[in-house]
Design a protein around this motif. Structure first.
Motif, PDB file in Angstrom:
ATOM      1  N   ARG A  89      14.379  51.086  53.519  1.00  0.00           N
ATOM      2  CA  ARG A  89      13.864  52.126  54.413  1.00  0.00           C
ATOM      3  C   ARG A  89      12.577  52.709  53.852  1.00  0.00           C
ATOM      4  NH1 ARG A  89      19.401  53.390  55.154  1.00  0.00           N
ATOM      5  NH2 ARG A  89      19.347  54.911  53.443  1.00  0.00           N
ATOM      6  N   LEU A  90      12.574  52.979  52.551  1.00  0.00           N
ATOM      7  CA  LEU A  90      11.387  53.530  51.906  1.00  0.00           C
ATOM      8  C   LEU A  90      10.211  52.567  52.024  1.00  0.00           C
ATOM      9  CD1 LEU A  90      10.082  55.680  49.972  1.00  0.00           C
ATOM     10  CD2 LEU A  90      10.905  54.258  48.086  1.00  0.00           C
ATOM     11  N   ALA A  91      10.452  51.296  51.761  1.00  0.00           N
ATOM     12  CA  ALA A  91       9.381  50.306  51.807  1.00  0.00           C
ATOM     13  C   ALA A  91       8.822  50.152  53.217  1.00  0.00           C
ATOM     14  CB  ALA A  91       9.895  48.968  51.284  1.00  0.00           C
ATOM     15  N   THR A  92       9.701  50.162  54.222  1.00  0.00           N
ATOM     16  CA  THR A  92       9.235  50.059  55.600  1.00  0.00           C
ATOM     17  C   THR A  92       8.387  51.262  55.983  1.00  0.00           C
ATOM     18  OG1 THR A  92      11.058  48.639  56.321  1.00  0.00           O
ATOM     19  CG2 THR A  92       9.977  49.950  58.015  1.00  0.00           C
ATOM     20  N   GLU A  93       8.833  52.440  55.595  1.00  0.00           N
ATOM     21  CA  GLU A  93       8.065  53.655  55.891  1.00  0.00           C
ATOM     22  C   GLU A  93       6.679  53.611  55.272  1.00  0.00           C
ATOM     23  OE1 GLU A  93      10.537  56.700  54.338  1.00  0.00           O
ATOM     24  OE2 GLU A  93      12.050  56.550  55.934  1.00  0.00           O
ATOM     25  N   ARG A  94       6.579  53.061  54.078  1.00  0.00           N
ATOM     26  CA  ARG A  94       5.297  53.049  53.365  1.00  0.00           C
ATOM     27  C   ARG A  94       4.508  51.758  53.556  1.00  0.00           C
ATOM     28  NH1 ARG A  94       5.607  56.371  47.706  1.00  0.00           N
ATOM     29  NH2 ARG A  94       7.025  58.026  48.370  1.00  0.00           N
ATOM     30  N   GLY A  95       5.117  50.763  54.218  1.00  0.00           N
ATOM     31  CA  GLY A  95       4.419  49.504  54.412  1.00  0.00           C
ATOM     32  C   GLY A  95       4.240  48.713  53.133  1.00  0.00           C
TER      33      GLY A  95
END
Length: 490
Positions: A89-95
């Protein structure tokens, strides 16, 4: 097919990796993904499970594939599925790119962080959750090694059939991600034949369960099969339910020597035509035989042009009968010598001859490039002839071994990595080898996977329409494009 330079994506040092990230519009903790990524990850998994020091990152800049090197920006070791979901989730939010990794034993550059980002190492998820003799299945976390699962199954009187060469280090999750094969593929099939269900985390953080404990279940699209072999580009696998088989009562092994691989290939076809499907049917060419004997001293005949290693398992009377039939067929097909192993120790030594092919060849040079391609079984000798001709034309040492029973070859080039001309010739040679496999109704990879190494050849194998479909599937699972970028679906 154009002989692409398959290694053009590899990077030689950290600076080159950073150049790739700038060109691709990505970045690590100091880049466009924002500072503090490591701190955010530490808040999820604990500071002790995050690595950011250059030396620590360098340890995860490579997998088992030569000539590919790109360090991630941060390495993280989640401890459970919930932590994996939070990281994604964190990686998706930050790209931020995320590369899932097990033991890193793959041979297709499938776990190299070509665009930096987060290396998601799943080796802490290493619990065997259940072995059920009644249901002939096991549930394991993704970081369990193949050998541990095989040992646990054997202790319960069962067999875990997939048997990749890297079984002592490869993880079950990695086997599923690449749909690994192995020495028992002819009789027992490959990894996908034994995956009943998966727990997986989508890039957006949702946790899904596909399949389950059932051997028959056709409800909905077969997402279990779709994720098997997806090489970490669609979801992160955290748990696997695998089918097991009753442990065979007996095993037996033998070896046959031939003047040429053409004669050995004729014997393989005759064995199958005789109605025998052995558990093991492997081959070594002359160059491999010589290297293995020099390395291991197993007593192999070095005057032979090819070696067939064969074996079977099951009821003792059936095993004895099948081995005798294979012996007769090989003799009729012109074998120089056929020998059955008289005991377990000799059988293990013969199997070691096949398993130590790569380390034996590695002694001949400082760089060993092991590839795989597959052709129809009856075209095996023709394909090896093509490989030999390609090697001679490019002035390279390429030895070939592999799975004779299913036509899966492992051409292995040994060279000096400092000889840039030889490295370039190796690129061109493998491009021609893959083209030859396709021309002979084969494929560019039978068990190693596509990764970054084979991606330049994938369209030649499956066509532009399927390439476009792969990208649409990738977009459906991973709309932000964070999972293992530069690989399948890119």
């Amino acid at each position: 097919m154009t002989a692409h330079s398959v290694r053009t994506a590899h990077t030689a040092d950290t600076g080159d990796a950073e150049d790739i990230r700038r060109r691709e519009g990505t970045g690590g903790p100091a880049g466009s993904s924002g500072a503090g990524l490591a701190d955010a990850l530490a808040a999820i998994v604990g500071r002790e499970h995050v690595r950011v020091e250059p030396g620590q990152l360098a340890a995860y800049a490579r997998d088992a594939t030569p000539l590919f090197h790109a360090p991630p920006d941060v390495v993280v070791f989640p401890g459970d599925t919930g932590e994996v979901a939070a990281i994604l989730r964190l990686a998706t939010e930050r790209g931020v790119p995320v590369v899932p990794r097990g033991a890193g034993s793959n041979l297709c550059a499938g776990t190299v962080a070509l665009q930096g980002g987060v290396m998601l190492v799943l080796t802490r998820l290493d619990r065997i959750l259940e072995v059920s003799p009644d249901e002939l299945l096991a549930r394991v976390q993704t970081g369990v090694t193949t050998a541990r699962l095989a040992d646990a199954a054997e202790a319960a009187g069962l067999l875990h059939a997939p048997d990749p060469g890297s079984r002592t280090v490869s993880t079950v999750g990695g086997n599923v991600a690449t749909c690994a094969g192995g020495l028992r593929g002819l009789k027992y099939g490959v990894t996908r034949n034994y995956v009943l269900g998966l727990e997986a985390v989508l890039p957006t953080g949702e946790i899904i369960r596909t399949g389950g404990r059932l051997w028959k279940d056709v409800a909905g699209y077969d997402l279990t099969r779709l994720l098997t072999g997806s090489e970490g580009t669609l979801a992160v696998i955290t748990e696997v339910t695998v089918a097991l088989l009753p442990k065979p009562a007996d095993t037996g092994t033998g070896v046959a020597y031939f003047d040429s691989l053409t004669d050995a290939s004729r014997a393989v076809a005759a064995v199958i035509a005789a109605g025998v499907v052995p558990a093991t049917l492997e081959f070594l060419d002359r160059k491999c035989i010589e290297a293995v004997e020099a390395y291991a001293g197993l007593g192999l005949r070095t005057d032979a042009g090819a070696l067939l290693l064969f074996g079977d398992d099951g009821d003792p009377s059936v095993v004895a009968g099948n081995l005798a039939r294979i012996q007769d067929v090989c003799t009729t097909s012109g074998a120089l010598e056929v020998t059955l192993a008289e005991d377990v120790a000799r059988a293990d030594a013969l199997l070691a001859a096949r398993r130590c092919g790569l380390p034996a060849l590695s002694r001949l040079g400082s760089l060993t490039i092991l590839e795989d391609a597959t052709v129809p079984r009856h075209r095996l000798a023709e394909m090896v002839g093509r490989i030999d001709a390609i090697a001679e034309r490019h002035g390279l040492l390429i030895a070939t071994f592999g799975h004779a029973g299913d036509g899966n070859l492992h051409p292995t080039c040994v060279l000096d990595p400092d000889d840039t001309g030889a490295v370039q010739r190796a690129h061109e040679a493998f491009g021609e080898i893959f083209a030859a496999a396709i021309e002979l109704d084969g494929t560019i990879t039978g068990e190693h996977g596509v990764g970054a190494a084979k991606l330049p050849y994938l369209a030649d194998r499956i066509g532009d329409d399927q390439m476009a479909l792969l990208r649409r599937i990738k977009q459906a699972f991973d709309p932000a494009g964070i999972l293992n970028p530069g690989k399948l679906g890119s």
